[in-house]
Write a protein that holds these residues in place. Structure first.
Motif, PDB file in Angstrom:
ATOM      1  N   GLY A 190      24.111 -20.552 -37.636  1.00  0.00           N
ATOM      2  CA  GLY A 190      23.225 -19.491 -38.125  1.00  0.00           C
ATOM      3  C   GLY A 190      22.054 -19.245 -37.191  1.00  0.00           C
ATOM      4  N   VAL A 191      21.460 -20.322 -36.678  1.00  0.00           N
ATOM      5  CA  VAL A 191      20.334 -20.176 -35.743  1.00  0.00           C
ATOM      6  C   VAL A 191      20.804 -19.525 -34.450  1.00  0.00           C
ATOM      7  N   LEU A 192      21.976 -19.933 -33.966  1.00  0.00           N
ATOM      8  CA  LEU A 192      22.491 -19.340 -32.730  1.00  0.00           C
ATOM      9  C   LEU A 192      22.751 -17.846 -32.887  1.00  0.00           C
ATOM     10  N   VAL A 193      23.330 -17.466 -34.018  1.00  0.00           N
ATOM     11  CA  VAL A 193      23.613 -16.045 -34.252  1.00  0.00           C
ATOM     12  C   VAL A 193      22.311 -15.256 -34.334  1.00  0.00           C
ATOM     13  N   LEU A 194      21.309 -15.803 -35.030  1.00  0.00           N
ATOM     14  CA  LEU A 194      20.021 -15.112 -35.154  1.00  0.00           C
ATOM     15  C   LEU A 194      19.367 -14.934 -33.788  1.00  0.00           C
ATOM     16  N   LEU A 195      19.379 -15.990 -32.961  1.00  0.00           N
ATOM     17  CA  LEU A 195      18.780 -15.877 -31.624  1.00  0.00           C
ATOM     18  C   LEU A 195      19.532 -14.866 -30.761  1.00  0.00           C
ATOM     19  N   ARG A 196      20.852 -14.847 -30.889  1.00  0.00           N
ATOM     20  CA  ARG A 196      21.629 -13.882 -30.093  1.00  0.00           C
ATOM     21  C   ARG A 196      21.328 -12.458 -30.516  1.00  0.00           C
ATOM     22  N   VAL A 197      21.190 -12.241 -31.812  1.00  0.00           N
ATOM     23  CA  VAL A 197      20.856 -10.889 -32.289  1.00  0.00           C
ATOM     24  C   VAL A 197      19.494 -10.457 -31.748  1.00  0.00           C
ATOM     25  N   ILE A 198      18.526 -11.378 -31.771  1.00  0.00           N
ATOM     26  CA  ILE A 198      17.175 -11.031 -31.297  1.00  0.00           C
ATOM     27  C   ILE A 198      17.193 -10.707 -29.809  1.00  0.00           C
ATOM     28  N   PHE A 199      17.831 -11.591 -29.009  1.00  0.00           N
ATOM     29  CA  PHE A 199      17.790 -11.399 -27.557  1.00  0.00           C
ATOM     30  C   PHE A 199      18.733 -10.305 -27.073  1.00  0.00           C
ATOM     31  N   VAL A 200      19.609  -9.807 -27.928  1.00  0.00           N
ATOM     32  CA  VAL A 200      20.389  -8.613 -27.603  1.00  0.00           C
ATOM     33  C   VAL A 200      19.611  -7.367 -28.017  1.00  0.00           C
ATOM     34  N   ALA A 201      18.884  -7.451 -29.133  1.00  0.00           N
ATOM     35  CA  ALA A 201      18.157  -6.278 -29.630  1.00  0.00           C
ATOM     36  C   ALA A 201      16.953  -5.933 -28.757  1.00  0.00           C
ATOM     37  N   VAL A 202      16.273  -6.950 -28.211  1.00  0.00           N
ATOM     38  CA  VAL A 202      15.053  -6.685 -27.430  1.00  0.00           C
ATOM     39  C   VAL A 202      15.340  -5.788 -26.224  1.00  0.00           C
ATOM     40  N   PRO A 203      16.328  -6.076 -25.372  1.00  0.00           N
ATOM     41  CA  PRO A 203      16.570  -5.158 -24.246  1.00  0.00           C
ATOM     42  C   PRO A 203      17.015  -3.766 -24.683  1.00  0.00           C
ATOM     43  N   ILE A 204      17.807  -3.698 -25.759  1.00  0.00           N
ATOM     44  CA  ILE A 204      18.311  -2.396 -26.193  1.00  0.00           C
ATOM     45  C   ILE A 204      17.190  -1.562 -26.808  1.00  0.00           C
ATOM     46  N   LEU A 205      16.389  -2.171 -27.713  1.00  0.00           N
ATOM     47  CA  LEU A 205      15.321  -1.419 -28.378  1.00  0.00           C
ATOM     48  C   LEU A 205      14.192  -1.041 -27.437  1.00  0.00           C
ATOM     49  N   SER A 206      14.031  -1.792 -26.344  1.00  0.00           N
ATOM     50  CA  SER A 206      12.981  -1.434 -25.367  1.00  0.00           C
ATOM     51  C   SER A 206      13.525  -0.494 -24.287  1.00  0.00           C
ATOM     52  N   ILE A 207      14.730   0.028 -24.472  1.00  0.00           N
ATOM     53  CA  ILE A 207      15.396   0.941 -23.537  1.00  0.00           C
ATOM     54  C   ILE A 207      15.478   0.312 -22.142  1.00  0.00           C
TER      55      ILE A 207
ATOM     56  N   PHE B 229      13.395  -1.834 -20.685  1.00  0.00           N
ATOM     57  CA  PHE B 229      12.157  -2.295 -20.059  1.00  0.00           C
ATOM     58  C   PHE B 229      11.952  -3.804 -20.239  1.00  0.00           C
ATOM     59  N   LEU B 230      12.502  -4.373 -21.304  1.00  0.00           N
ATOM     60  CA  LEU B 230      12.403  -5.825 -21.539  1.00  0.00           C
ATOM     61  C   LEU B 230      13.775  -6.501 -21.368  1.00  0.00           C
ATOM     62  N   ALA B 231      14.602  -5.945 -20.497  1.00  0.00           N
ATOM     63  CA  ALA B 231      15.938  -6.518 -20.294  1.00  0.00           C
ATOM     64  C   ALA B 231      15.865  -7.908 -19.687  1.00  0.00           C
ATOM     65  N   TRP B 232      14.808  -8.221 -18.964  1.00  0.00           N
ATOM     66  CA  TRP B 232      14.672  -9.521 -18.305  1.00  0.00           C
ATOM     67  C   TRP B 232      14.515 -10.669 -19.303  1.00  0.00           C
ATOM     68  N   VAL B 233      14.191 -10.375 -20.566  1.00  0.00           N
ATOM     69  CA  VAL B 233      13.978 -11.430 -21.563  1.00  0.00           C
ATOM     70  C   VAL B 233      15.289 -12.196 -21.825  1.00  0.00           C
ATOM     71  N   ALA B 234      16.402 -11.486 -21.893  1.00  0.00           N
ATOM     72  CA  ALA B 234      17.689 -12.131 -22.200  1.00  0.00           C
ATOM     73  C   ALA B 234      18.113 -13.110 -21.103  1.00  0.00           C
ATOM     74  N   PRO B 235      18.124 -12.725 -19.809  1.00  0.00           N
ATOM     75  CA  PRO B 235      18.492 -13.721 -18.798  1.00  0.00           C
ATOM     76  C   PRO B 235      17.471 -14.844 -18.673  1.00  0.00           C
ATOM     77  N   LEU B 236      16.199 -14.570 -18.988  1.00  0.00           N
ATOM     78  CA  LEU B 236      15.207 -15.648 -18.978  1.00  0.00           C
ATOM     79  C   LEU B 236      15.547 -16.682 -20.042  1.00  0.00           C
ATOM     80  N   ARG B 237      15.923 -16.224 -21.219  1.00  0.00           N
ATOM     81  CA  ARG B 237      16.334 -17.150 -22.287  1.00  0.00           C
ATOM     82  C   ARG B 237      17.563 -17.962 -21.855  1.00  0.00           C
ATOM     83  N   ALA B 238      18.552 -17.303 -21.234  1.00  0.00           N
ATOM     84  CA  ALA B 238      19.752 -18.016 -20.784  1.00  0.00           C
ATOM     85  C   ALA B 238      19.395 -19.066 -19.735  1.00  0.00           C
ATOM     86  N   ALA B 239      18.488 -18.738 -18.814  1.00  0.00           N
ATOM     87  CA  ALA B 239      18.109 -19.681 -17.766  1.00  0.00           C
ATOM     88  C   ALA B 239      17.360 -20.878 -18.341  1.00  0.00           C
TER      89      ALA B 239
END
Length: 200
Positions: free
Chosen positions: A17-34, A36-46
């Motif tokens: 459940g925690v993994l799914v929630l984190l994935r939803v958040i880090f997928v939504a941030v780049p998409i909702l910011s059009i 501009f915040l796409a770098w957040v997802a690879p930063l989390r992966a790194a």
């Protein structure tokens, strides 16, 4: 003689459940910011995987974002309708899609459970032959000895072998019947040459 002891236990896998929630958040941030915040997802992966390749992907996403900003800054229209503005927006959106896809791949690959029957990689810092903490996958793996038992040095007393486990009842019964047969043959030898050796 003292060993190295226990190393730090490997980090535990978060719940699904925690993994799914984190994935939803880090997928939504780049998409909702059009993008501009796409770098957040690879930063989390790194941060999660701590792999050098993931840090390079993060740096690459920042570089692509910089190129996109450079193209968008040269467009003076409100809707980015010039060729440079269009190119900047396309690069921005493609970067967002690539960052999301890579984040999902890296996170799922990092947190996947090990299939049954495959060895679990040892945690860093664990040395062969030293005690290791129990693994959640130990029940599915065949148990093997950690190290061979060394042979005793010459001149040292050899400990007696462990006592034999009691024989099953059927073997005891057969043994008793053979003893009775042996006694019978001793008492009634079938030889006439006078050589009586007790049937043995």
């Amino acid at each position: 003689m003292q060993g190295h002891g226990y190393a730090a236990p490997p980090p535990r896998r978060p719940s699904t459940g925690v993994l799914v929630l984190l994935r939803v958040i880090f997928v939504a941030v780049p998409i909702l910011s059009i993008g501009f915040l796409a770098w957040v997802a690879p930063l989390r992966a790194a941060i999660v995987t701590r792999k050098r390749g993931d840090w390079w992907v993060f740096a690459g996403s920042l570089a692509v974002l910089g190129i996109s900003f450079a193209l968008l800054s040269t467009d003076n229209t409100d809707d980015f309708s010039t060729p440079k503005g269009n190119a900047g927006m396309i690069i921005l959106l493609l970067n967002a899609a690539a960052c999301v896809a890579y984040y999902l791949y890296a996170d799922i690959h990092h947190h996947r459970p090990y299939p049954t029957g495959h060895p679990v990689p040892p945690a860093s810092g664990m040395n062969y032959g030293y005690p290791q903490p129990p693994s959640p996958y130990a029940a599915t793996l065949p148990q093997t000895p950690v190290a061979p038992i060394p042979a005793p040095a010459p001149g040292t007393p050899v400990p007696p072998p462990p006592p034999h486990r009691p024989a099953p009842a059927r073997i005891d019964q057969v043994r008793a019947e053979l003893d009775e047969l042996s006694d019978y043959l001793r008492q009634h030898p079938g030889h006439t040459d006078g050589n009586h050796e007790g049937g043995r």
